[in-house]
Design a protein around this motif. Structure first.
Motif, PDB file in Angstrom:
ATOM      1  N   ILE A   5       1.175   5.107   8.620  1.00 25.37           N
ATOM      2  CA  ILE A   5       2.560   4.977   9.081  1.00 25.37           C
ATOM      3  C   ILE A   5       2.889   6.122  10.034  1.00 25.37           C
ATOM      4  N   ALA A   6       2.364   7.309   9.777  1.00 29.39           N
ATOM      5  CA  ALA A   6       2.586   8.436  10.682  1.00 29.39           C
ATOM      6  C   ALA A   6       2.075   8.110  12.090  1.00 29.39           C
ATOM      7  N   GLY A  33      12.479   1.460  -2.660  1.00 27.95           N
ATOM      8  CA  GLY A  33      11.301   0.630  -2.444  1.00 27.95           C
ATOM      9  C   GLY A  33      11.049   0.243  -1.000  1.00 27.95           C
ATOM     10  N   ARG A  34      11.732   0.903  -0.072  1.00 24.96           N
ATOM     11  CA  ARG A  34      11.556   0.618   1.357  1.00 24.96           C
ATOM     12  C   ARG A  34      11.177   1.895   2.087  1.00 24.96           C
ATOM     13  N   ILE A  35      10.409   1.743   3.136  1.00 19.41           N
ATOM     14  CA  ILE A  35      10.135   2.819   4.078  1.00 19.41           C
ATOM     15  C   ILE A  35      10.723   2.347   5.401  1.00 19.41           C
ATOM     16  N   CYS A  81       4.643  -4.777  10.269  1.00 18.01           N
ATOM     17  CA  CYS A  81       5.909  -4.930   9.537  1.00 18.01           C
ATOM     18  C   CYS A  81       5.972  -6.278   8.816  1.00 18.01           C
ATOM     19  N   GLU A  82       5.715  -7.329   9.520  1.00 19.48           N
ATOM     20  CA  GLU A  82       5.809  -8.658   8.919  1.00 19.48           C
ATOM     21  C   GLU A  82       4.759  -8.867   7.837  1.00 19.48           C
ATOM     22  N   ALA A  83       3.568  -8.280   8.001  1.00 24.22           N
ATOM     23  CA  ALA A  83       2.505  -8.434   7.007  1.00 24.22           C
ATOM     24  C   ALA A  83       2.789  -7.649   5.729  1.00 24.22           C
ATOM     25  N   THR A  84       3.721  -6.711   5.798  1.00 26.13           N
ATOM     26  CA  THR A  84       4.028  -5.880   4.630  1.00 26.13           C
ATOM     27  C   THR A  84       5.472  -6.064   4.164  1.00 26.13           C
ATOM     28  N   GLY A  85       6.036  -7.238   4.406  1.00 30.07           N
ATOM     29  CA  GLY A  85       7.374  -7.543   3.919  1.00 30.07           C
ATOM     30  C   GLY A  85       8.481  -6.800   4.627  1.00 30.07           C
ATOM     31  N   GLY A  86       8.246  -6.394   5.854  1.00 30.91           N
ATOM     32  CA  GLY A  86       9.239  -5.639   6.600  1.00 30.91           C
ATOM     33  C   GLY A  86       9.734  -6.390   7.814  1.00 30.91           C
ATOM     34  N   SER A  87      10.429  -5.664   8.659  1.00 30.38           N
ATOM     35  CA  SER A  87      10.986  -6.263   9.863  1.00 30.38           C
ATOM     36  C   SER A  87      11.052  -5.214  10.967  1.00 30.38           C
ATOM     37  N   VAL A  88      11.318  -5.682  12.171  1.00 26.53           N
ATOM     38  CA  VAL A  88      11.455  -4.786  13.315  1.00 26.53           C
ATOM     39  C   VAL A  88      12.600  -5.295  14.187  1.00 26.53           C
ATOM     40  N   LYS A 101      14.228   0.013  15.218  1.00 26.09           N
ATOM     41  CA  LYS A 101      14.289   0.141  13.762  1.00 26.09           C
ATOM     42  C   LYS A 101      13.204  -0.741  13.172  1.00 26.09           C
ATOM     43  N   TYR A 102      12.463  -0.179  12.226  1.00 22.51           N
ATOM     44  CA  TYR A 102      11.474  -0.993  11.526  1.00 22.51           C
ATOM     45  C   TYR A 102      11.322  -0.486  10.115  1.00 22.51           C
ATOM     46  N   ASP A 103      10.874  -1.402   9.249  1.00 21.31           N
ATOM     47  CA  ASP A 103      10.725  -1.015   7.854  1.00 21.31           C
ATOM     48  C   ASP A 103       9.600  -1.788   7.187  1.00 21.31           C
ATOM     49  N   PHE A 104       9.232  -1.299   6.010  1.00 22.49           N
ATOM     50  CA  PHE A 104       8.142  -1.863   5.221  1.00 22.49           C
ATOM     51  C   PHE A 104       8.555  -1.901   3.761  1.00 22.49           C
ATOM     52  N   ASP A 105       7.960  -2.817   3.016  1.00 27.41           N
ATOM     53  CA  ASP A 105       8.079  -2.819   1.560  1.00 27.41           C
ATOM     54  C   ASP A 105       7.101  -1.764   1.057  1.00 27.41           C
ATOM     55  N   ALA A 106       7.631  -0.718   0.447  1.00 28.96           N
ATOM     56  CA  ALA A 106       6.802   0.423   0.036  1.00 28.96           C
ATOM     57  C   ALA A 106       5.763   0.071  -1.021  1.00 28.96           C
ATOM     58  N   SER A 107       5.950  -1.036  -1.727  1.00 28.10           N
ATOM     59  CA  SER A 107       5.000  -1.410  -2.781  1.00 28.10           C
ATOM     60  C   SER A 107       4.007  -2.485  -2.335  1.00 28.10           C
ATOM     61  N   HIS A 108       4.082  -2.894  -1.072  1.00 24.29           N
ATOM     62  CA  HIS A 108       3.194  -3.963  -0.600  1.00 24.29           C
ATOM     63  C   HIS A 108       1.749  -3.488  -0.584  1.00 24.29           C
ATOM     64  N   ILE A 109       0.856  -4.338  -1.049  1.00 23.02           N
ATOM     65  CA  ILE A 109      -0.562  -3.977  -1.171  1.00 23.02           C
ATOM     66  C   ILE A 109      -1.210  -3.667   0.181  1.00 23.02           C
ATOM     67  N   ASP A 110      -0.706  -4.257   1.259  1.00 22.51           N
ATOM     68  CA  ASP A 110      -1.288  -4.043   2.580  1.00 22.51           C
ATOM     69  C   ASP A 110      -0.613  -2.920   3.377  1.00 22.51           C
ATOM     70  N   LEU A 111       0.299  -2.203   2.748  1.00 21.52           N
ATOM     71  CA  LEU A 111       0.978  -1.119   3.435  1.00 21.52           C
ATOM     72  C   LEU A 111      -0.013  -0.011   3.783  1.00 21.52           C
ATOM     73  N   PRO A 112      -0.042   0.413   5.054  1.00 22.87           N
ATOM     74  CA  PRO A 112      -0.920   1.545   5.394  1.00 22.87           C
ATOM     75  C   PRO A 112      -0.458   2.798   4.649  1.00 22.87           C
ATOM     76  N   PRO A 113      -1.338   3.764   4.460  1.00 22.74           N
ATOM     77  CA  PRO A 113      -0.911   5.023   3.822  1.00 22.74           C
ATOM     78  C   PRO A 113       0.095   5.742   4.725  1.00 22.74           C
ATOM     79  N   MET A 114       0.863   6.647   4.136  1.00 24.57           N
ATOM     80  CA  MET A 114       1.868   7.377   4.905  1.00 24.57           C
ATOM     81  C   MET A 114       1.218   8.230   5.986  1.00 24.57           C
ATOM     82  N   GLY A 115       0.107   8.856   5.698  1.00 22.35           N
ATOM     83  CA  GLY A 115      -0.531   9.726   6.674  1.00 22.35           C
ATOM     84  C   GLY A 115       0.088  11.114   6.635  1.00 22.35           C
ATOM     85  N   ASP A 116      -0.282  11.936   7.572  1.00 19.50           N
ATOM     86  CA  ASP A 116       0.140  13.328   7.602  1.00 19.50           C
ATOM     87  C   ASP A 116       1.380  13.484   8.483  1.00 19.50           C
ATOM     88  N   ILE A 117       2.541  13.526   7.850  1.00 16.66           N
ATOM     89  CA  ILE A 117       3.807  13.640   8.571  1.00 16.66           C
ATOM     90  C   ILE A 117       3.869  14.972   9.326  1.00 16.66           C
TER      91      ILE A 117
END
Length: 181
Positions: A5-6, A33-35, A81-88, A101-117
């Motif tokens: 995500i970073a 539960g959202r990013i 976004c769409e693959a992880t229950g989010g939108s843009v 603006k974009y978001d993701f479902d934080a618990s979605h199995i396909d969510l990429p890791p946060m990475g190094d902010i």
């Protein structure tokens, strides 16, 4: 493809800087539960026709990339976004600026890791150009915000390794405090 995500945030924020924005605001919110990410700029903006093409993988702004005729950043963002229950959502006005603006479902199995902010923010601060960057990270009810101009006032110009290292250490401490609370 973006590994984290970073990486996505860095890519989309760089678009604002490259659009000639003098002020770029990046807000990362982790809550309920959202990013969610919001990037606002006062760059050159886009007219309605250009904004409508922004998610077309076979379109890129003329003159932006000398050697390629495709722009995959926003189409890939939409796919993630769409693959992880989010939108843009993209709002732009020519001569005024753009808000993405974009978001993701934080618990979605396909969510990429946060990475190094910390690395992402440090890299954006060191991106070439004369612009103010304000980065805010909120997690639950806790948050911190840092402005490029404040860091420069505290540690000096961010073009030297020592100042950049101090800035990175400060951002890292803010991230650690945010994660601990």
């Amino acid at each position: 493809m973006h590994a984290s995500i970073a990486d996505v945030i860095a890519d989309t924020a760089q678009n604002s800087i490259e659009a000639g924005a003098g002020h770029v605001s990046v807000t990362l919110t982790e809550r309920l539960g959202r990013i969610s990410i919001e990037i606002c700029d006062n760059g050159k903006g886009m007219d309605e026709q250009t904004a409508a093409k922004a998610f077309d993988p076979f379109y890129t702004e003329p003159g932006k990339h000398d050697k390629r005729k495709v722009g995959l950043g926003l189409p890939i963002l939409r796919q993630i976004c769409e693959a992880t229950g989010g939108s843009v959502e993209l709002e732009s006005k020519k001569g005024v600026g753009t808000t993405l603006k974009y978001d993701f479902d934080a618990s979605h199995i396909d969510l990429p890791p946060m990475g190094d902010i910390t690395v992402m923010v440090t890299a954006l601060l060191n991106y070439p150009g004369d612009f103010e960057l304000v980065f805010t990270h909120a997690k639950g009810d806790n948050r911190y915000s840092i402005a490029k101009s404040e860091l420069i006032d505290a540690v000096g110009p961010l073009d030297g390794i020592e100042a950049l290292s101090l800035a990175r250490d400060f951002i890292s401490s803010q991230e650690s405090e945010l994660s601990a609370s």
